[in-house]
Design a protein around this motif. Structure first.
Motif, PDB file in Angstrom:
ATOM      1  N   GLU A 313       0.839  -1.213   0.000  1.00 25.91           N
ATOM      2  CA  GLU A 313       0.000   0.000   0.000  1.00 25.91           C
ATOM      3  C   GLU A 313       0.868   1.255   0.000  1.00 25.91           C
ATOM      4  N   ALA A 314       1.999   1.172   0.721  1.00 23.25           N
ATOM      5  CA  ALA A 314       2.871   2.352   0.800  1.00 23.25           C
ATOM      6  C   ALA A 314       3.530   2.598  -0.550  1.00 23.25           C
ATOM      7  N   VAL A 315       3.953   1.530  -1.200  1.00 23.27           N
ATOM      8  CA  VAL A 315       4.584   1.701  -2.509  1.00 23.27           C
ATOM      9  C   VAL A 315       3.553   2.271  -3.492  1.00 23.27           C
ATOM     10  N   ARG A 316       2.347   1.747  -3.419  1.00 22.06           N
ATOM     11  CA  ARG A 316       1.261   2.262  -4.271  1.00 22.06           C
ATOM     12  C   ARG A 316       1.034   3.746  -4.026  1.00 22.06           C
ATOM     13  N   GLU A 317       0.900   4.075  -2.748  1.00 21.35           N
ATOM     14  CA  GLU A 317       0.645   5.472  -2.399  1.00 21.35           C
ATOM     15  C   GLU A 317       1.779   6.349  -2.946  1.00 21.35           C
ATOM     16  N   TYR A 318       2.990   5.838  -2.820  1.00 19.29           N
ATOM     17  CA  TYR A 318       4.125   6.590  -3.317  1.00 19.29           C
ATOM     18  C   TYR A 318       4.034   6.767  -4.837  1.00 19.29           C
ATOM     19  N   LEU A 319       3.687   5.676  -5.530  1.00 15.52           N
ATOM     20  CA  LEU A 319       3.579   5.771  -6.991  1.00 15.52           C
ATOM     21  C   LEU A 319       2.491   6.770  -7.397  1.00 15.52           C
ATOM     22  N   PHE A 320       1.395   6.785  -6.644  1.00 11.16           N
ATOM     23  CA  PHE A 320       0.338   7.764  -6.929  1.00 11.16           C
ATOM     24  C   PHE A 320       0.905   9.177  -6.844  1.00 11.16           C
ATOM     25  N   ASN A 321       1.756   9.381  -5.853  1.00  8.07           N
ATOM     26  CA  ASN A 321       2.362  10.702  -5.679  1.00  8.07           C
ATOM     27  C   ASN A 321       3.139  11.167  -6.898  1.00  8.07           C
ATOM     28  N   ILE A 322       3.765  10.200  -7.591  1.00 12.47           N
ATOM     29  CA  ILE A 322       4.549  10.644  -8.747  1.00 12.47           C
ATOM     30  C   ILE A 322       3.781  10.493 -10.058  1.00 12.47           C
ATOM     31  N   PHE A 323       2.523  10.110  -9.987  1.00 13.02           N
ATOM     32  CA  PHE A 323       1.698  10.012 -11.192  1.00 13.02           C
ATOM     33  C   PHE A 323       1.347  11.355 -11.771  1.00 13.02           C
ATOM     34  N   ASP A 324       0.896  12.188 -10.890  1.00 16.33           N
ATOM     35  CA  ASP A 324       0.126  13.327 -11.370  1.00 16.33           C
ATOM     36  C   ASP A 324       0.300  14.432 -10.334  1.00 16.33           C
ATOM     37  N   SER A 325       0.613  15.615 -10.803  1.00 23.01           N
ATOM     38  CA  SER A 325       0.934  16.715  -9.893  1.00 23.01           C
ATOM     39  C   SER A 325      -0.261  17.099  -9.012  1.00 23.01           C
ATOM     40  N   GLY A 326      -1.446  16.649  -9.370  1.00 30.24           N
ATOM     41  CA  GLY A 326      -2.620  17.013  -8.567  1.00 30.24           C
ATOM     42  C   GLY A 326      -2.794  16.104  -7.357  1.00 30.24           C
ATOM     43  N   TYR A 327      -2.035  15.011  -7.296  1.00 29.64           N
ATOM     44  CA  TYR A 327      -2.304  14.032  -6.241  1.00 29.64           C
ATOM     45  C   TYR A 327      -1.950  14.538  -4.840  1.00 29.64           C
ATOM     46  N   GLU A 328      -0.775  15.135  -4.730  1.00 26.49           N
ATOM     47  CA  GLU A 328      -0.324  15.554  -3.398  1.00 26.49           C
ATOM     48  C   GLU A 328      -1.281  16.554  -2.746  1.00 26.49           C
ATOM     49  N   PRO A 329      -1.651  17.621  -3.464  1.00 23.73           N
ATOM     50  CA  PRO A 329      -2.627  18.549  -2.850  1.00 23.73           C
ATOM     51  C   PRO A 329      -3.958  17.863  -2.541  1.00 23.73           C
ATOM     52  N   TRP A 330      -4.361  16.957  -3.401  1.00 25.53           N
ATOM     53  CA  TRP A 330      -5.623  16.241  -3.160  1.00 25.53           C
ATOM     54  C   TRP A 330      -5.506  15.412  -1.878  1.00 25.53           C
ATOM     55  N   ARG A 331      -4.349  14.744  -1.744  1.00 26.41           N
ATOM     56  CA  ARG A 331      -4.128  13.889  -0.573  1.00 26.41           C
ATOM     57  C   ARG A 331      -4.136  14.721   0.716  1.00 26.41           C
ATOM     58  N   ALA A 332      -3.536  15.922   0.631  1.00 25.57           N
ATOM     59  CA  ALA A 332      -3.486  16.768   1.824  1.00 25.57           C
ATOM     60  C   ALA A 332      -4.902  17.136   2.267  1.00 25.57           C
ATOM     61  N   GLU A 333      -5.786  17.303   1.308  1.00 28.62           N
ATOM     62  CA  GLU A 333      -7.169  17.644   1.662  1.00 28.62           C
ATOM     63  C   GLU A 333      -8.015  16.443   2.003  1.00 28.62           C
ATOM     64  N   ASN A 334      -7.592  15.280   1.536  1.00 27.41           N
ATOM     65  CA  ASN A 334      -8.379  14.058   1.770  1.00 27.41           C
ATOM     66  C   ASN A 334      -7.516  12.970   2.394  1.00 27.41           C
ATOM     67  N   PRO A 335      -7.049  13.225   3.630  1.00 28.00           N
ATOM     68  CA  PRO A 335      -6.075  12.285   4.200  1.00 28.00           C
ATOM     69  C   PRO A 335      -6.627  10.867   4.388  1.00 28.00           C
ATOM     70  N   ASP A 336      -7.935  10.744   4.543  1.00 24.06           N
ATOM     71  CA  ASP A 336      -8.463   9.410   4.808  1.00 24.06           C
ATOM     72  C   ASP A 336      -9.054   8.713   3.587  1.00 24.06           C
ATOM     73  N   ALA A 337      -9.062   9.393   2.467  1.00 22.47           N
ATOM     74  CA  ALA A 337      -9.676   8.779   1.274  1.00 22.47           C
ATOM     75  C   ALA A 337      -8.772   7.671   0.725  1.00 22.47           C
TER      76      ALA A 337
END
Ligand code: GLU
Length: 551
Positions: A313-337
């Motif tokens: 799950e951590a590797v996945r989450e990390y890969l999501f982070n480098i997918f798309d520049s919109g992911y990190e801000p989205w994650r900050a707003e949706n920590p539990d999604a």
């Protein structure tokens, strides 16, 4: 007099066996009812690159995030590179990373077979069609002739390959072909490339990079090899058409082949899929950014992450982070999604050099392990040890209660030390608690690493040993009473006190003296909790052993 090429006759000579018609295939593989179809198409080389997982996850999320279909196709046209067990490795890696496939070798599906070597007949249908339409031709050049041409080209500084004047069989007569076949000469089927100029440019569109101008293909590349097996280029065009792929998300290294692929789709009369070439994963090496290398970087291999105990799950989450520049801000707003609720967009993906940063992954992994319940964490650790550290798995099973309590110390409380970064941290951690590991831990330590004078240390331990069974049972009272005892040995309680002078040591030294005895090292979980988990008998034994050691 030379005879004009009779393509029907040629087709009968080269494809003597009955094969289906294109119309039959179009019916067998009808258009799909979903608007997004992606695939992951690795070669079974026995090595699963983390970049492959990146492309697979991107393909899967792109399709599934839009109600589409994602499938796995094994591209085994290069039999020399194939390794036994590789398909299992690919399938199990996808499943370990939580990348579900709708169709594959093991899942099945209506658009199969899902291994290219089993689709030979399908390629022949389109190869014959290209031949009949004058868009492909048999070439009987031997390997020696080809390498002679290459030498000539090198000497002249010309582009290497079969094209233009070098494609000697491009316009051969039916007669010449018949003679070659009668003489049992090997042949490859070559593409009759519409462009013969090495300097031609073409404009292509990539979903991530937009419009790009690049060198067009000018080579009459082989479509079918001598053994009748297609080349990757041709096979992927036929497959992506028949399997009704709408979007090809694949590694950047395929970008230079795009003009050729578009020519092949055009020649076959297929509508091309949309292409998105994902950025190579890079790392920083001594300040420079470079491609993650299969030979130099252990982390290029996905097994590295499993072996070290990174939760998928951590590797996945990390890969999501480098997918798309919109992911990190989205994650900050949706920590539990769940990451799946983010619908990523191709134009926001990086165009080059996606940085693979192990430190960032560590911190995501740390956060993920800290979020698990004690039961979940214990089970994960046990599962990991069963595969990668069976000796420890056996101990964790035998001493399940103490292992579980130890792992759970202070977790999910206000004092949570968030102590685990990766699952493999469990060995060092449990070495404080499990008898067999404790011996090893103790022996790895220099014998006289005591912060206080050995005599004083011994007295402190003797005093503590005597009081142990009467010490209070709540952490707050316990610490008060231990501090009292330390005062009786002249320990300064604060830095200010210590600076005033006249003390035998600091409270921290006193605590370290206890810790070295009880936990066998300088780092350990909270001492009160450690004693409680170890139990009175084991704690007493450890203190006594240490007294003897100092004595
Ligand atoms: N078989 C190719 C590879 O292993 C796949 C390229 C593609 O996805 O079109 O990289």
């Amino acid at each position: 007099m030379t005879q004009p090429t009779n393509r029907d006759e040629l087709a009968k000579m080269l494809f003597p066996h009955a094969i289906p018609t294109i119309q039959e295939l179009e019916i067998r593989y009808p258009a799909r009812s979903v608007p997004f179809v992606t695939r992951f198409a690795p070669s079974p080389t026995g090595f699963m690159h983390i970049g492959g997982v990146y492309a697979a996850l991107a393909s899967e999320r792109f399709a599934h995030g839009r109600g589409g279909i994602f499938f796995l196709r094994i591209e085994d046209t290069d039999k020399k590179r194939e390794v036994a067990g590789a398909i299992d490795l690919i399938e199990s890696s996808l499943s370990r990373f939580g990348i579900p496939v709708d169709e594959s070798v093991s899942v099945g599906g209506k658009y199969g077979p899902y291994v290219q070597s089993e689709r030979r007949e399908l390629y022949h249908v389109f190869a014959r069609d290209l031949l009949l339409r004058g868009l492909a031709y048999p070439c009987f050049m031997t390997e020696d002739e080809i390498s002679e041409i290459r030498t000539q080209q090198e000497a002249m500084g010309a582009f290497p390959g079969i094209y233009g004047e070098y494609s000697v069989w491009r316009d051969a007569t039916t007669e010449a072909v018949r003679e070659a076949i009668d003489a049992n000469k090997d042949w490859v089927l070559r593409f009759r490339c519409p462009n013969r100029r090495p300097d031609a440019r073409v404009v292509v569109h990539d979903e991530i990079r937009g419009k790009m101008e690049m060198g067009d293909n000018f080579l009459d590349i082989p479509l079918l090899k001598r053994d009748g097996i297609p080349t990757y280029h041709f096979a992927h065009a036929v497959d992506d058409h028949l399997m009704r792929v709408t979007h090809v998300l694949r590694a950047e290294e395929w970008l230079p082949s795009l003009p050729l692929h578009l020519q092949l789709f055009e020649a076959c009369g297929f509508e091309p899929p949309k292409y998105a070439h994902t950025a190579q994963l890079m790392k920083t090496d001594e300040g420079n950014k470079r491609k993650l290398s299969k030979s130099k970087d252990p982390e290029a291999n996905v097994e590295y992450f499993f072996e070290r105990g990174y939760p998928a799950e951590a590797v996945r989450e990390y890969l999501f982070n480098i997918f798309d520049s919109g992911y990190e801000p989205w994650r900050a707003e949706n920590p539990d999604a769940t990451p799946e609720s983010y619908v990523f967009e191709l134009p926001k993906m990086p165009r080059s050099g996606a940085l693979f940063d192990l430190k960032k992954l560590d911190s995501i992994s740390h956060g993920f392990l800290s979020s698990l319940s004690n039961d979940e964490l214990f089970e994960r650790m046990l599962e990991w040890t069963k595969r990668y550290d069976p000796e420890l798995a056996e101990m964790m099973t035998r001493y399940r209660d103490i292992s579980f309590s130890a792992i759970s110390i202070q977790r999910l409380t206000d004092k949570d030390p968030k102590k685990f970064r990766i699952l493999s941290d469990v060995r060092d951690y449990l070495s404080v608690f499990l008898p067999a590991l404790f011996e090893v831990r103790k022996n790895a330590r220099p014998s006289l690493d005591t912060p206080l004078d050995p005599d004083l240390s011994r007295q402190i331990l003797e005093d503590f040993l005597g009081a142990l069974s009467t010490l209070p049972g709540t952490p707050d009272e316990w610490i008060v009473s231990v501090r009292e005892r330390s005062k009786s040995f002249g320990m300064a309680q604060t830095n200010a006190e210590w600076k005033e002078g006249g003390h035998a040591g600091k409270f921290a030294d006193y605590a370290m003296t206890l810790r070295l005895a009880i936990a066998g090292g300088t780092a350990s979980p909270d001492l009160f909790e450690t004693i409680r988990t170890l139990g009175l008998d084991e704690t007493q034994k450890r203190i006594q052993d240490r007294i003897n050691e100092l004595g």
